[in-house]
Design a protein around this motif. Structure first.
Motif, PDB file in Angstrom:
ATOM      1  N   LEU A  19       0.845  -1.196   0.000  1.00 51.90           N
ATOM      2  CA  LEU A  19       0.000   0.000   0.000  1.00 51.90           C
ATOM      3  C   LEU A  19       0.882   1.249   0.000  1.00 51.90           C
ATOM      4  CD1 LEU A  19      -2.743   1.322   0.159  1.00 51.90           C
ATOM      5  CD2 LEU A  19      -2.611   1.174   2.653  1.00 51.90           C
ATOM      6  N   ARG A  20       1.917   1.190   0.791  1.00 51.19           N
ATOM      7  CA  ARG A  20       2.787   2.341   0.933  1.00 51.19           C
ATOM      8  C   ARG A  20       3.654   2.573  -0.306  1.00 51.19           C
ATOM      9  NH1 ARG A  20       5.243   6.900   3.454  1.00 51.19           N
ATOM     10  NH2 ARG A  20       5.961   7.340   1.373  1.00 51.19           N
ATOM     11  N   THR A  21       4.227   1.527  -0.823  1.00 54.82           N
ATOM     12  CA  THR A  21       5.170   1.689  -1.937  1.00 54.82           C
ATOM     13  C   THR A  21       4.507   1.657  -3.313  1.00 54.82           C
ATOM     14  OG1 THR A  21       5.539  -0.680  -2.080  1.00 54.82           O
ATOM     15  CG2 THR A  21       6.999   0.558  -0.633  1.00 54.82           C
ATOM     16  N   ASP A  22       3.245   1.297  -3.306  1.00 55.05           N
ATOM     17  CA  ASP A  22       2.511   1.222  -4.564  1.00 55.05           C
ATOM     18  C   ASP A  22       3.113   0.191  -5.519  1.00 55.05           C
ATOM     19  OD1 ASP A  22       0.311   2.057  -6.005  1.00 55.05           O
ATOM     20  OD2 ASP A  22       1.513   3.385  -7.268  1.00 55.05           O
ATOM     21  N   GLN A  23       3.715  -0.835  -4.937  1.00 56.61           N
ATOM     22  CA  GLN A  23       4.113  -1.949  -5.790  1.00 56.61           C
ATOM     23  C   GLN A  23       3.997  -3.247  -4.998  1.00 56.61           C
ATOM     24  OE1 GLN A  23       8.162  -1.681  -7.122  1.00 56.61           O
ATOM     25  NE2 GLN A  23       8.988  -1.681  -5.056  1.00 56.61           N
ATOM     26  N   THR A  24       3.558  -4.271  -5.680  1.00 63.22           N
ATOM     27  CA  THR A  24       3.285  -5.532  -4.993  1.00 63.22           C
ATOM     28  C   THR A  24       4.342  -6.597  -5.267  1.00 63.22           C
ATOM     29  OG1 THR A  24       1.883  -6.127  -6.871  1.00 63.22           O
ATOM     30  CG2 THR A  24       0.786  -5.227  -4.923  1.00 63.22           C
ATOM     31  N   ARG A  25       5.243  -6.317  -6.193  1.00 67.62           N
ATOM     32  CA  ARG A  25       6.240  -7.315  -6.598  1.00 67.62           C
ATOM     33  C   ARG A  25       5.523  -8.616  -6.977  1.00 67.62           C
ATOM     34  NH1 ARG A  25      11.162  -5.108  -7.475  1.00 67.62           N
ATOM     35  NH2 ARG A  25      11.941  -7.220  -7.643  1.00 67.62           N
ATOM     36  N   THR A  26       4.406  -8.456  -7.629  1.00 65.04           N
ATOM     37  CA  THR A  26       3.610  -9.604  -8.038  1.00 65.04           C
ATOM     38  C   THR A  26       3.206  -9.454  -9.490  1.00 65.04           C
ATOM     39  OG1 THR A  26       2.691  -9.775  -5.813  1.00 65.04           O
ATOM     40  CG2 THR A  26       1.498 -10.894  -7.569  1.00 65.04           C
ATOM     41  N   LEU A  27       3.257 -10.572 -10.191  1.00 65.29           N
ATOM     42  CA  LEU A  27       2.838 -10.593 -11.580  1.00 65.29           C
ATOM     43  C   LEU A  27       1.574 -11.438 -11.668  1.00 65.29           C
ATOM     44  CD1 LEU A  27       5.356  -9.171 -12.315  1.00 65.29           C
ATOM     45  CD2 LEU A  27       6.314 -11.315 -13.170  1.00 65.29           C
ATOM     46  N   GLY A  28       0.648 -11.032 -12.511  1.00 65.42           N
ATOM     47  CA  GLY A  28      -0.544 -11.845 -12.729  1.00 65.42           C
ATOM     48  C   GLY A  28      -0.347 -12.635 -14.008  1.00 65.42           C
ATOM     49  N   LEU A  29      -0.779 -13.885 -13.993  1.00 68.04           N
ATOM     50  CA  LEU A  29      -0.688 -14.686 -15.215  1.00 68.04           C
ATOM     51  C   LEU A  29      -2.066 -15.270 -15.476  1.00 68.04           C
ATOM     52  CD1 LEU A  29       0.767 -16.340 -17.460  1.00 68.04           C
ATOM     53  CD2 LEU A  29       1.231 -18.081 -15.719  1.00 68.04           C
ATOM     54  N   THR A  77      -9.861  -9.318 -10.783  1.00 65.29           N
ATOM     55  CA  THR A  77      -9.330  -9.626  -9.451  1.00 65.29           C
ATOM     56  C   THR A  77      -7.857  -9.237  -9.352  1.00 65.29           C
ATOM     57  OG1 THR A  77     -10.834 -11.496  -9.375  1.00 65.29           O
ATOM     58  CG2 THR A  77      -9.061 -11.456  -7.761  1.00 65.29           C
ATOM     59  N   LEU A  78      -7.122  -9.577 -10.378  1.00 63.24           N
ATOM     60  CA  LEU A  78      -5.690  -9.284 -10.401  1.00 63.24           C
ATOM     61  C   LEU A  78      -5.452  -7.764 -10.387  1.00 63.24           C
ATOM     62  CD1 LEU A  78      -4.344 -11.914 -10.263  1.00 63.24           C
ATOM     63  CD2 LEU A  78      -4.684 -12.160 -12.713  1.00 63.24           C
ATOM     64  N   LEU A  79      -6.208  -7.062 -11.172  1.00 60.12           N
ATOM     65  CA  LEU A  79      -6.072  -5.607 -11.216  1.00 60.12           C
ATOM     66  C   LEU A  79      -6.433  -5.012  -9.852  1.00 60.12           C
ATOM     67  CD1 LEU A  79      -5.062  -5.152 -13.969  1.00 60.12           C
ATOM     68  CD2 LEU A  79      -7.406  -4.822 -14.769  1.00 60.12           C
ATOM     69  N   ASP A  80      -7.486  -5.511  -9.246  1.00 62.11           N
ATOM     70  CA  ASP A  80      -7.886  -5.024  -7.923  1.00 62.11           C
ATOM     71  C   ASP A  80      -6.778  -5.236  -6.900  1.00 62.11           C
ATOM     72  OD1 ASP A  80     -10.269  -4.340  -9.003  1.00 62.11           O
ATOM     73  OD2 ASP A  80     -11.489  -5.807  -7.923  1.00 62.11           O
ATOM     74  N   ARG A  81      -6.041  -6.309  -7.083  1.00 66.08           N
ATOM     75  CA  ARG A  81      -4.943  -6.584  -6.156  1.00 66.08           C
ATOM     76  C   ARG A  81      -3.710  -5.790  -6.493  1.00 66.08           C
ATOM     77  NH1 ARG A  81      -4.998 -11.322  -3.445  1.00 66.08           N
ATOM     78  NH2 ARG A  81      -7.067 -12.208  -3.545  1.00 66.08           N
ATOM     79  N   ARG A  82      -3.813  -4.997  -7.508  1.00 68.93           N
ATOM     80  CA  ARG A  82      -2.721  -4.110  -7.895  1.00 68.93           C
ATOM     81  C   ARG A  82      -1.426  -4.847  -8.210  1.00 68.93           C
ATOM     82  NH1 ARG A  82      -7.014  -1.603  -7.852  1.00 68.93           N
ATOM     83  NH2 ARG A  82      -7.200   0.585  -7.229  1.00 68.93           N
ATOM     84  N   ILE A  83      -1.542  -5.946  -8.944  1.00 74.77           N
ATOM     85  CA  ILE A  83      -0.340  -6.615  -9.431  1.00 74.77           C
ATOM     86  C   ILE A  83       0.476  -5.623 -10.252  1.00 74.77           C
ATOM     87  CG2 ILE A  83      -1.097  -9.011  -9.523  1.00 74.77           C
ATOM     88  CD1 ILE A  83      -1.584  -7.407 -12.647  1.00 74.77           C
ATOM     89  N   ARG A  90     -12.072   1.240  -9.360  1.00 73.94           N
ATOM     90  CA  ARG A  90     -12.012  -0.124  -8.822  1.00 73.94           C
ATOM     91  C   ARG A  90     -11.370  -0.022  -7.447  1.00 73.94           C
ATOM     92  NH1 ARG A  90     -13.255  -4.902  -9.679  1.00 73.94           N
ATOM     93  NH2 ARG A  90     -15.234  -3.885  -9.445  1.00 73.94           N
ATOM     94  N   PRO A  91     -12.029  -0.568  -6.438  1.00 76.91           N
ATOM     95  CA  PRO A  91     -11.474  -0.495  -5.080  1.00 76.91           C
ATOM     96  C   PRO A  91     -10.090  -1.138  -5.021  1.00 76.91           C
ATOM     97  CG  PRO A  91     -13.632  -1.596  -5.089  1.00 76.91           C
ATOM     98  CD  PRO A  91     -13.300  -1.261  -6.507  1.00 76.91           C
ATOM     99  N   ASN A  92      -9.229  -0.575  -4.228  1.00 78.48           N
ATOM    100  CA  ASN A  92      -7.888  -1.102  -4.042  1.00 78.48           C
ATOM    101  C   ASN A  92      -7.933  -2.204  -2.990  1.00 78.48           C
ATOM    102  OD1 ASN A  92      -5.279  -1.542  -3.109  1.00 78.48           O
ATOM    103  ND2 ASN A  92      -4.619   0.523  -3.688  1.00 78.48           N
ATOM    104  N   ALA A  93      -7.788  -3.430  -3.451  1.00 79.30           N
ATOM    105  CA  ALA A  93      -7.894  -4.577  -2.540  1.00 79.30           C
ATOM    106  C   ALA A  93      -6.780  -4.577  -1.499  1.00 79.30           C
ATOM    107  CB  ALA A  93      -7.869  -5.877  -3.333  1.00 79.30           C
ATOM    108  N   VAL A  94      -5.647  -3.991  -1.845  1.00 82.38           N
ATOM    109  CA  VAL A  94      -4.533  -3.951  -0.906  1.00 82.38           C
ATOM    110  C   VAL A  94      -4.921  -3.105   0.307  1.00 82.38           C
ATOM    111  CG1 VAL A  94      -2.150  -3.217  -0.565  1.00 82.38           C
ATOM    112  CG2 VAL A  94      -2.823  -4.274  -2.732  1.00 82.38           C
ATOM    113  N   ALA A  95      -5.463  -1.927   0.036  1.00 86.84           N
ATOM    114  CA  ALA A  95      -5.856  -1.038   1.128  1.00 86.84           C
ATOM    115  C   ALA A  95      -6.970  -1.674   1.954  1.00 86.84           C
ATOM    116  CB  ALA A  95      -6.330   0.299   0.561  1.00 86.84           C
ATOM    117  N   ARG A  96      -7.915  -2.260   1.276  1.00 82.43           N
ATOM    118  CA  ARG A  96      -9.010  -2.892   1.988  1.00 82.43           C
ATOM    119  C   ARG A  96      -8.494  -4.012   2.900  1.00 82.43           C
ATOM    120  NH1 ARG A  96     -14.647  -4.759  -0.377  1.00 82.43           N
ATOM    121  NH2 ARG A  96     -14.017  -3.228  -1.919  1.00 82.43           N
ATOM    122  N   SER A  97      -7.559  -4.788   2.380  1.00 82.38           N
ATOM    123  CA  SER A  97      -7.018  -5.887   3.176  1.00 82.38           C
ATOM    124  C   SER A  97      -6.297  -5.376   4.419  1.00 82.38           C
ATOM    125  CB  SER A  97      -6.026  -6.705   2.351  1.00 82.38           C
ATOM    126  OG  SER A  97      -6.682  -7.408   1.339  1.00 82.38           O
TER     127      SER A  97
END
Lengths: 345, 345
Positions: free
Chosen positions: A54-64, A110-116, B46-53
């Motif tokens: 949330l703080r860094t605005d990066q999740t270090r995650t890729l969606g496939l 879902t992936l976009l919402d998780r901010r991959i 789209r809600p930010n799932a990271v923040a919500r979590s």
DNA sequence: CTGAAAGCGCTTACAG
DNA sequence: CTGAAAGCGCTTACAG
């Protein structure tokens, strides 16, 4: 669970210092570092990746998002993707679309919402508004295997054209003239391209590809079965069935067997995508093999380049024909007679 | 990307109100709701799932750590897990341990850092301190397929004991007496249980299972190949090889073929775990089938019960023997002669 | 029904 | 080298 505050309290420093130690920031005194590390150890502290993201605005995650996990081709692709991503410090979340556009959309959302940080996709269709919008909005994205034309998104894929030409040459050499194909969905690039490559290669031998010999499948086994039954019911059934992926080849095999027919004696079979089991099927199946692992790795590299601000490159690798016995007499008989070979009629 | 603030501003309400309409909170005026929804639509919010979590302390995500994605059994398991999870409103993140304890640990750690709501695992070994600690610390956890004894963690698995007994009866009926097994790692429950079940069933027929006929594999193809080569090199090779999973059966097939031998003529083969390709191998392979889809679904239900505060139940389902032709003469010949059947010597 | 405010667990300029 | 403070985007008592 212990939070950074607990660690700070235990170590007698501020949370800022704890954070610095955890992130290897240079300006931390050796003493502070030691105390923080000890506290971390004692409390069994693990940083909360959610908060960090949330703080860094990066999740270090890729969606496939792949079309079908049950397809060994995609499983292998997923594996190499995860491997390369891990090497580069990323995790990957896989979404299985099961060849269904609605499911694909669900996973993309879902992936976009998780901010991959970026999205790797092998589209099941021409692309939903959601996916197109995301691409245009600048979400780092790379297409693997299948792609959507008209988008400024790098594509990593295999070109099967020359391998298909080799296949047709092989079939023609064996005397086959009535060639049929079980195609994938026309909305996918691999669905239409493989038919086109087949048609063009056949044209070079003056063989037409009549509509009756183009079966519409969906890349899953059941459709291969259905289409093959149709072919076998024709007044003039094809001599060869070329399945555009390995699952439809499995379905074709089921259908042939259900009819009490044999491959290649009654009908020949070839498939796009090679898998380890093809060596042991009855008979071993001639297939077009993709450099799957390399595709997965190249796709990840392109995506990470894009994410980290480097210019990503599209990559096209060659597929190759692996001849086995499912299309007829082995054209490359071993030098010495091997007890493995069956005495073919 | 638009945040909740942007939506609030666009709709002329507070972020609290936006949050309420997004979460279907009852106390929102129809008017406010309409304006918020319109703003959401207009901004493509789209809600930010990271923040919500971070805020709610739940991710609505399940972690699944499996031993090997390339194993069709686990792929199918993963698929059913995702399906059931989705139906219950959860996403799943898969970690592939590749039968390596260090990789398993990496994934458990990553998943825990991401604060998944619960963990589904099919342990590659006896469990690392990390996993044991997590279990004891109360992380919602459920074991699928393989498990670790001595932990208060529900287990969802198949009991192969009776199917193995059926298999041994089948082999004995065919006249086989020298039975060998390619076992999985002794550190896994399925690794040791299958050997024990095999040994016990053999004992009922007064057949011993000598050490020389127990090959140590690791559930992956290469080990099946190696162990089988060893068996074939014995002064008195076994008449039957029972592979404790499908990948080792594939390796066994490779080894048999490399020697120029044939199944079942020269050596019989059976496998634990059934897969669609076993119908089409040469010869079709006799296997013990697990109710894989049902296992995956039951595991998810148990985990979600645990997460949501309901008492989770352990589940044991039965596996069943599927007889095909890889152990010798088909014991259930079809009534009428079928052209599919090969004229066996 | 509505909004201001606190707080989830982090990171990171800023000031010292 | 260190800490106080702001702020990431949400949710949710609390007060009105």
């Amino acid at each position: 669970m212990a939070s950074i505050k607990d660690v700070a309290a235990a170590a007698g420093v501020s949370v800022a210092t704890v954070s610095r130690v955890l992130n290897d920031h240079p300006s931390v005194s050796p003493d502070a570092r030691t105390r923080v590390l000890a506290a971390v150890e004692r409390l069994g502290y693990r940083p909360n990746a959610v908060a960090r993201s949330l703080r860094t605005d990066q999740t270090r995650t890729l969606g496939l998002v792949i079309s079908d996990v049950l397809n060994p081709y995609f499983t292998e692709l997923a594996r190499s993707v995860e491997e390369e991503a891990r090497a580069l410090g990323y995790s990957v979340i896989i979404g299985n679309a099961d060849e269904r556009p609605d499911l694909q959309d669900h996973h993309v959302r879902t992936l976009l919402d998780r901010r991959i940080d970026g999205l790797l996709v092998s589209p099941t269709d021409g692309g939903s508004p959601l996916m197109l919008d995301a691409a245009r909005a600048g979400t780092p994205m790379v297409f693997v295997d299948r792609w959507i034309p008209g988008l400024d998104v790098p594509v990593v894929r295999a070109d099967g054209r020359s391998a298909v030409r080799d296949l047709v040459a092989h079939l023609h050499g064996l005397g086959h003239r009535r060639l049929a194909i079980i195609a994938g969905p026309a909305a996918t690039t691999t669905g239409s391209e493989r038919v086109e490559a087949f048609r063009e290669a056949m044209a070079e031998y003056g063989i037409p590809l009549p509509d009756a010999y183009i079966g519409q499948g969906d890349f899953q086994a059941e459709s291969g079965r259905r289409v093959t039954e149709g072919f076998l019911g024709l007044d003039e059934p094809p001599e060869v069935v070329f399945a555009a992926d390995n699952l439809m080849a499995l379905g074709a095999l089921d259908a042939v067997r259900a009819r009490g027919l044999r491959v290649p004696h009654d009908i020949a079979l070839a498939a796009f995508d090679d898998i380890p089991w093809f060596v042991h099927t009855d008979p071993p199946i001639t297939a077009i093999a993709q450099p799957t692992g390399e595709l997965g790795r190249a796709a990840v590299r392109a995506l990470v380049d894009r994410i980290e601000g480097r210019p990503p490159r599209s990559v096209t690798l060659a597929a190759r024909l692996v001849v086995r016995r499912s299309c007829g007499e082995d054209p490359n008989p071993p030098q010495s007679p091997s007890p493995v070979r069956r005495s073919t009629p």
